[in-house]
Enzyme design. Sequence first.
Site, mmCIF file in Angstrom:
data_model
loop_
_atom_site.group_PDB
_atom_site.id
_atom_site.type_symbol
_atom_site.label_atom_id
_atom_site.label_comp_id
_atom_site.label_asym_id
_atom_site.label_seq_id
_atom_site.Cartn_x
_atom_site.Cartn_y
_atom_site.Cartn_z
ATOM 1 N N HIS A 133 -49.105 -51.383 57.927
ATOM 2 C CA HIS A 133 -49.064 -51.153 59.363
ATOM 3 C C HIS A 133 -48.028 -49.921 59.936
ATOM 4 O O HIS A 133 -47.248 -49.669 59.179
ATOM 5 C CB HIS A 133 -48.270 -52.508 59.845
ATOM 6 C CG HIS A 133 -49.410 -53.837 59.785
ATOM 7 N ND1 HIS A 133 -48.951 -55.017 59.080
ATOM 8 C CD2 HIS A 133 -50.614 -54.121 60.037
ATOM 9 C CE1 HIS A 133 -50.209 -55.746 58.920
ATOM 10 N NE2 HIS A 133 -50.993 -55.201 59.761
ATOM 11 N N CYS B 144 -41.916 -58.475 60.893
ATOM 12 C CA CYS B 144 -43.272 -59.459 60.908
ATOM 13 C C CYS B 144 -42.842 -60.978 60.947
ATOM 14 O O CYS B 144 -43.981 -61.482 61.125
ATOM 15 C CB CYS B 144 -44.023 -59.012 59.833
ATOM 16 S SG CYS B 144 -43.655 -57.856 58.529
#
Length: 258
Positions: A163, A248
């Site tokens: 990501h 996250c």
Amino acid sequence: MPSQKALVRRPSPRLAEGLVTHVEPAEVDVDLAVEQWEAYTEALRTHGWETVEVDPAEDCPDSVFVEDAVVVFRNVALIARPGAESRRAETAGVEEAVARLGCSVNWIWDPGTLDGGDILKVGDTIYVGRGGRTNAAGVQQLRAVFEPLGARVVAVPVSKVLHLKSAVTALPDGTVIGHEPLVDTPSLFPRFLSVPEESGAHVVLLGGGRLLIAASAPKTAELLADLGHEPVPVDISEFEKLEGCVTCLSVRLRELYA
């Protein structure tokens, strides 16, 4: 008055089955992961954040990475459509949680895919990683939702990590930090600071100059302390085995309307 709420989600008992794409699979100690998660949420609370637990998704191994399920700008929530099909069931509980907190809710629709981990907000600029989990249609839909609210959406290529936020995050002054070998195009960021460790690229802004950072990045913590920030290290070794980082494990909601 800005809000300080953080969405978090308890690890699934199936955590060890989580997906990995850019790292070698390693054995995950689920009991230790739960302890680390509890210490992480405690660190948020210690620094003034109210944690809001999303209902657990026990059948979703990656559901602890709650950031991937939603993007919030001001008080508008955009429910993600994860690039990995096996993760799509994670979004329902998160949608319910943000709706309860009073967010207005939008969705990424097929054929768009978008993971929240691909979004980095710096002031009113939203950087979106165009990589393995977020496609061009997802980027277009993100623009359509947030540009009318005053956001400037900047798409950034991501090929070396899972990501965008696996590669870069930002300091309170807006400087983007990253471990340079893993950042596709550092020149896309107006101010970029290279850090010595991969896990040092990830910080959560706790407020007042305090930065939540993984315990696995001591050299970066030293560098940031030297620049006048206050690192708050947490051990997240079990989540790092699944390409997880400090960002996250929570969704920080700073601009909810009271």
